[in-house]
Design an enzyme around this catalytic site. Structure first.
Site, PDB file in Angstrom:
ATOM      1  N   GLY A 139      22.283  -3.811 108.093  1.00  0.00           N
ATOM      2  CA  GLY A 139      23.078  -4.755 108.756  1.00  0.00           C
ATOM      3  C   GLY A 139      22.993  -6.274 107.972  1.00  0.00           C
ATOM      4  O   GLY A 139      23.802  -7.069 107.905  1.00  0.00           O
ATOM      5  N   ASP A 140      21.544  -6.350 107.709  1.00  0.00           N
ATOM      6  CA  ASP A 140      21.241  -7.766 107.235  1.00  0.00           C
ATOM      7  C   ASP A 140      21.993  -7.714 105.905  1.00  0.00           C
ATOM      8  O   ASP A 140      22.316  -9.151 105.187  1.00  0.00           O
ATOM      9  CB  ASP A 140      19.777  -7.780 106.883  1.00  0.00           C
ATOM     10  CG  ASP A 140      19.006  -7.536 108.102  1.00  0.00           C
ATOM     11  OD1 ASP A 140      19.458  -7.763 109.426  1.00  0.00           O
ATOM     12  OD2 ASP A 140      17.809  -6.947 108.061  1.00  0.00           O
TER      13      ASP A 140
END
Length: 306
Positions: A250-251
């Site tokens: 996600g990052d």
């Protein structure tokens, strides 16, 4: 310049143990150690993609020194505020038949330390990008993200927020440039279950109505979708590949979106760059590299990162 903030960085110790037995002495077969934290992951991936950033946050003790050293080794700029009490946390990830995590507490961050962070934020210039990502330690005010955005309101900055529940909802009135919930987090906010992209779109638009400019929603194996401030809605299945590690995916998507937007100013291209960057990290034991991202972009018929 891009800045990332990680309030509670970690030294991530990943240990693989074959035939793990509870209550007995076990020996590792593989050991890995990385600097951890959502904002730090964003900075590391941006560096891999050829974009300079500065990692902000708090560090303490010998573990904090090691986090800073590892970031320097990766050629990521960091300006961590040194905290006197405690140590930066060690997060243990035990990989066996099942994966188990034990996360440390982190240092005692005081008011003076927080004021030093505000002094750093005063140095941001028009056009800079600020990424606020991850949870807030219990020793800090729960309103920290909102307080920062209120403090910086009126400045010509693009602020990205990757957080959950109230942390995310409380910043919407200050019009973040981008938010990135996943479909489960978005569903939690509104008390509904969101399984398909058609389910997600109306609720992503509700987040826009509440103040977010761009809403990027990740959906694991279903891919992702973007509801952009110009009215564009883009959705896609993920590229094909074998998921090895979801930590940091996600990052990585956030980093890829920022990189794609800075390169083109085009939300659709930013979306696909984010999608492929998140997928590249998921398909790797480490965080995405430019080569891995470009291979996935090429497979989707999209422009590669130069």
């Amino acid at each position: 310049m891009i800045y990332t903030v990680t309030f509670n960085p970690s030294l991530d110790y990943i240990a693989s143990v074959d035939d793990f037995a509870l209550g007995k002495t076990n020996r590792t077969s593989v050991e890995l150690m990385f600097p951890g934290g959502k904002g730090i992951n964003v900075s590391l991936v941006l560096q891999n993609l050829g974009f300079e950033s500065t990692a902000l946050g708090f560090m303490a003790g010998f573990t904090g020194d090691e986090i800073a050293r590892l970031l320097s080794e990766a050629k990521v700029n960091s300006k961590f505020i040194k905290v006197d009490k405690g140590i930066s946390r060690i997060n243990l990830k035990l990989r066996a038949e099942e994966e188990t995590e034990i996360n440390g507490m982190g240092p005692a961050i005081g008011r003076d330390d927080i004021q030093k962070l505000y002094s750093q934020l005063d140095e941001l210039k028009d056009g800079d990008i600020l990424v606020l990502a991850g949870s807030i330690p219990s020793v800090m005010p729960e309103s920290m993200y909102m307080d920062i955005m209120k403090y910086l309101s009126g400045r010509n900055l693009k602020i990205v927020v990757d957080a959950t529940k109230d942390l995310l909802m409380n910043v919407l009135e200050y019009h973040p440039f981008l938010i990135k919930p996943n479909n489960h987090e978005l569903g939690e906010i509104f008390g509904v279950e969101l399984r398909t992209k058609d389910d997600v779109i109306p609720y992503a638009k509700k987040m826009q109505e509440k103040g977010a400019k761009n809403v990027l929603v990740s959906m694991a194996g279903e891919g992702a979708l973007l509801v952009a401030e110009d009215g564009t809605v883009v959705e896609s299945k993920p590229p094909k590949g074998t998921v090895k590690n979801s930590v940091g995916a996600g990052d990585s998507m956030v980093a890829g979106f920022v990189a794609g937007y800075l390169l083109t100013g085009n939300y659709e291209q930013a979306f696909y760059t984010g999608l492929c960057t998140g997928s590249a990290s998921a398909f790797s034991d480490n965080l995405a590299t430019k080569q891995e991202v470009n291979e996935l972009l090429k497979g989707l018929g999209r422009d590669e990162i130069e």
